[in-house]
Design a protein around this motif. Structure first.
Motif, PDB file in Angstrom:
ATOM      1  N   ILE A  86       0.445  -1.324   0.433  1.00  0.00           N
ATOM      2  CA  ILE A  86      -0.599  -0.240   0.165  1.00  0.00           C
ATOM      3  C   ILE A  86       0.644   1.373  -0.324  1.00  0.00           C
ATOM      4  O   ILE A  86       1.572   1.059   0.832  1.00  0.00           O
ATOM      5  CB  ILE A  86      -0.780   0.097   0.901  1.00  0.00           C
ATOM      6  CG1 ILE A  86      -1.401  -1.225   0.757  1.00  0.00           C
ATOM      7  CG2 ILE A  86      -1.877   1.257   1.120  1.00  0.00           C
ATOM      8  CD1 ILE A  86      -2.394  -1.178   2.799  1.00  0.00           C
ATOM      9  N   ARG A  87       0.614   2.522  -0.919  1.00  0.00           N
ATOM     10  CA  ARG A  87       1.529   3.601  -1.060  1.00  0.00           C
ATOM     11  C   ARG A  87       0.696   4.581  -0.737  1.00  0.00           C
ATOM     12  O   ARG A  87      -0.282   5.012  -1.513  1.00  0.00           O
ATOM     13  CB  ARG A  87       2.212   3.517  -2.201  1.00  0.00           C
ATOM     14  CG  ARG A  87       3.061   4.577  -2.656  1.00  0.00           C
ATOM     15  CD  ARG A  87       3.999   4.509  -3.969  1.00  0.00           C
ATOM     16  NE  ARG A  87       4.415   2.961  -3.641  1.00  0.00           N
ATOM     17  CZ  ARG A  87       4.817   2.594  -4.660  1.00  0.00           C
ATOM     18  NH1 ARG A  87       5.277   3.004  -5.514  1.00  0.00           N
ATOM     19  NH2 ARG A  87       5.685   0.751  -4.521  1.00  0.00           N
ATOM     20  N   PRO A  88       0.742   5.568  -0.125  1.00  0.00           N
ATOM     21  CA  PRO A  88       0.136   6.388  -0.031  1.00  0.00           C
ATOM     22  C   PRO A  88      -0.291   7.646  -0.968  1.00  0.00           C
ATOM     23  O   PRO A  88       0.749   8.089  -1.577  1.00  0.00           O
ATOM     24  CB  PRO A  88       0.300   7.564   1.382  1.00  0.00           C
ATOM     25  CG  PRO A  88       2.384   7.000   1.297  1.00  0.00           C
ATOM     26  CD  PRO A  88       2.270   5.964   0.975  1.00  0.00           C
ATOM     27  N   ASN A  89      -1.010   8.188  -1.050  1.00  0.00           N
ATOM     28  CA  ASN A  89      -1.278   9.295  -1.911  1.00  0.00           C
ATOM     29  C   ASN A  89      -0.936  10.146  -1.462  1.00  0.00           C
ATOM     30  O   ASN A  89      -0.572  11.046  -0.273  1.00  0.00           O
ATOM     31  CB  ASN A  89      -3.430   8.940  -2.454  1.00  0.00           C
ATOM     32  CG  ASN A  89      -3.601   8.181  -2.701  1.00  0.00           C
ATOM     33  OD1 ASN A  89      -3.145   7.619  -3.885  1.00  0.00           O
ATOM     34  ND2 ASN A  89      -5.267   8.128  -2.941  1.00  0.00           N
ATOM     35  N   LYS A  90      -1.374  11.188  -2.712  1.00  0.00           N
ATOM     36  CA  LYS A  90      -0.333  12.437  -2.521  1.00  0.00           C
ATOM     37  C   LYS A  90      -0.991  13.523  -1.435  1.00  0.00           C
ATOM     38  O   LYS A  90      -2.070  13.277  -1.435  1.00  0.00           O
ATOM     39  CB  LYS A  90       0.064  13.519  -3.269  1.00  0.00           C
ATOM     40  CG  LYS A  90       0.833  14.850  -3.522  1.00  0.00           C
ATOM     41  CD  LYS A  90       0.454  15.937  -5.000  1.00  0.00           C
ATOM     42  CE  LYS A  90       1.327  17.072  -5.095  1.00  0.00           C
ATOM     43  NZ  LYS A  90       1.139  18.038  -6.481  1.00  0.00           N
ATOM     44  N   GLY A  91      -0.626  13.715  -0.290  1.00  0.00           N
ATOM     45  CA  GLY A  91      -1.159  14.387   0.772  1.00  0.00           C
ATOM     46  C   GLY A  91      -1.353  13.594   1.775  1.00  0.00           C
ATOM     47  O   GLY A  91      -2.167  14.403   2.907  1.00  0.00           O
ATOM     48  N   VAL A  92      -1.129  12.828   2.176  1.00  0.00           N
ATOM     49  CA  VAL A  92      -1.463  11.750   3.185  1.00  0.00           C
ATOM     50  C   VAL A  92       0.154  11.341   3.209  1.00  0.00           C
ATOM     51  O   VAL A  92       0.787  11.181   2.838  1.00  0.00           O
ATOM     52  CB  VAL A  92      -1.901  10.882   2.946  1.00  0.00           C
ATOM     53  CG1 VAL A  92      -2.141   9.858   3.776  1.00  0.00           C
ATOM     54  CG2 VAL A  92      -3.598  10.597   1.878  1.00  0.00           C
ATOM     55  N   ASP A  93      -0.165  11.952   4.997  1.00  0.00           N
ATOM     56  CA  ASP A  93       1.829  11.029   5.404  1.00  0.00           C
ATOM     57  C   ASP A  93       1.987   9.997   5.409  1.00  0.00           C
ATOM     58  O   ASP A  93       0.738   8.941   5.869  1.00  0.00           O
ATOM     59  CB  ASP A  93       2.030  12.163   6.723  1.00  0.00           C
ATOM     60  CG  ASP A  93       3.306  11.622   7.674  1.00  0.00           C
ATOM     61  OD1 ASP A  93       3.524  12.305   7.342  1.00  0.00           O
ATOM     62  OD2 ASP A  93       3.098  10.835   7.763  1.00  0.00           O
TER      63      ASP A  93
END
Length: 415
Positions: free
Chosen positions: A97-104
């Motif tokens: 799982i990879r965070p989307n932009k704007g998510v730490d």
């Protein structure tokens, strides 16, 4: 009790915070990478026990990058979730799982590792014997999310606790390595006794003069553990051991510690140390001394025996104790065993204190986690005020560490 969501927070679907990465990796002997399987992730601990290598696998795997979140989708109730600290490959039973932009990223890790999300993933699992979490269901689950700046602060608070936990684990590895190095130098390489070596016909090698050759069954016995289903365990501080380590807690011990657990089924041949009284379940044996009374010595001797090889060489799954008993061992003079015990015991006591600190820190982290993620507690949390009992325990542990450290320094200075 429900808490009103802070004004600058909002509820969103998990799918808006993250994406699933399915970049495939085919085994290639020229492309060596770390490999993470479900067996490498400790249940509920949010950390790796160890990892393998890509040359050990034969089937297709998934690639992951440092900063990704690895979420075990098979039997998700085991809470096998980690934050990747290196690039590598993993089992296809693990979501990358990879965070989307704007998510730490580390905040997202703690959100996914929360029991709230783990329980949701478990309830929506498909399959009876091998339940797997369903991605399409999980991404539609709504969770409260703070602004990015607060995400970073929450991740920093929880991450600092995990960093302390990891440091204690690493310290324990170092302490055991020191004790094992002394054991190897004295009782395997015979370093201090090179002038007294004589040929032993039974072992077909030289050993120190006066040392006795015996079978493993002469110095210890392996007794059966006892069944203890999860539904029968009651809240307490007694560790329950399976063949892979601690599998739960109970309020009554079966065996007085410190002691040694040996895997009988499952991770057969494993050798595990318990600092305290413990309850070994029926997939294990526990060691009872016979001619040698030092549990620390017996622990390293059992590890030296390479019991997993006995399992691998057997046509019957599991460790046969009667076959293990026939393994050869060397019995040193009692005075030398005692000297080793006097040296290794303080190292193991320090490991025990570190383990106590780990458990307290895990309790604080797991108590803080849902409160920080819900907005019940804001980031300016006073840990001492919020967890007075745990903080007092940490102070006591710090004093005990100082006392043991002084004992070790006195010993080595006088040696």
């Amino acid at each position: 009790m429900t808490f009103r969501l802070p004004e600058d927070w909002k509820k969103v679907r998990l799918g808006t915070l993250m994406r699933l990465v399915r970049r495939r990796f085919e085994p290639n002997k020229d492309d060596i990478r770390p490999y993470v399987g479900l067996e490498h992730i400790l249940p509920e601990k949010l950390r790796l026990a160890t990892h393998g290598w890509s040359y050990e696998v034969e089937s297709t795997k998934f690639e992951f990058k440092r900063g990704d979140i690895l979420f075990g989708k098979l039997r998700p109730y085991f809470r096998k979730v980690i934050y990747a600290k290196f690039d590598g490959i993993c089992s296809t039973d693990i979501w990358v799982i990879r965070p989307n932009k704007g998510v730490d990223g580390r905040f997202l890790f703690y959100r996914l590792a929360s029991w709230e999300v783990v329980n949701v993933a478990s309830k929506a699992s498909s399959g009876t014997k091998m339940p797997r979490a369903q991605w399409d269901f999980l991404v539609n689950y709504e969770v409260p999310i703070p602004p990015l700046s607060e995400q970073k602060k929450i991740a920093e608070i929880l991450g600092s606790l995990d960093d302390k936990i990891e440091l204690n684990y690493e310290m324990n590895k170092t302490l055991e390595t020191i004790a094992q190095a002394i054991f190897k130098h004295w009782f395997i390489d015979f370093g201090p006794f090179q002038d007294d070596l004589v040929y032993n016909e039974e072992l077909d090698k030289e050993i120190p003069e006066g040392w006795e050759v015996a079978e493993l069954g002469e110095i210890l016995s392996l007794e059966y553990g006892k069944g203890l289903p999860k539904r029968e365990r009651k809240p307490g501080n007694i560790p329950v051991y399976g063949s892979s380590g601690i599998v739960g807690w109970h309020n009554k011990a079966l065996v007085k510690g410190p002691g040694i657990i040996v895997g009988r089924k499952g991770t057969a041949g494993s050798v595990i140390w318990s600092h305290t009284d413990f309850f070994p379940i029926d997939t294990t044996f526990y060691a009872v001394p016979r001619r040698i009374n030092s549990m620390v010595f017996l622990y390293f001797e059992l590890k030296r025996q390479n019991l997993p090889k006995l399992v691998a060489d057997s046509a019957v799954p599991g460790l046969n104790r009667n076959i293990a008993y026939m393994n050869k061992t060397i019995i040193p003079p009692e005075s030398l065993v005692k000297r080793f015990d006097d040296l290794a015991t303080p190292l193991f006591k320090m490991m025990h204190v570190n383990s106590q600190e780990i458990r307290v820190l895990e309790q604080i982290r797991d108590s803080l986690l849902p409160k920080l993620l819900s907005g019940e507690i804001r980031v300016k949390v006073d840990v001492e005020e919020e967890f007075p009992k745990e903080t007092k325990k940490l102070v006591e542990i710090k004093k005990e560490k100082a006392r043991i450290r002084k004992t070790l320094l006195d010993y080595f200075e006088g040696a």
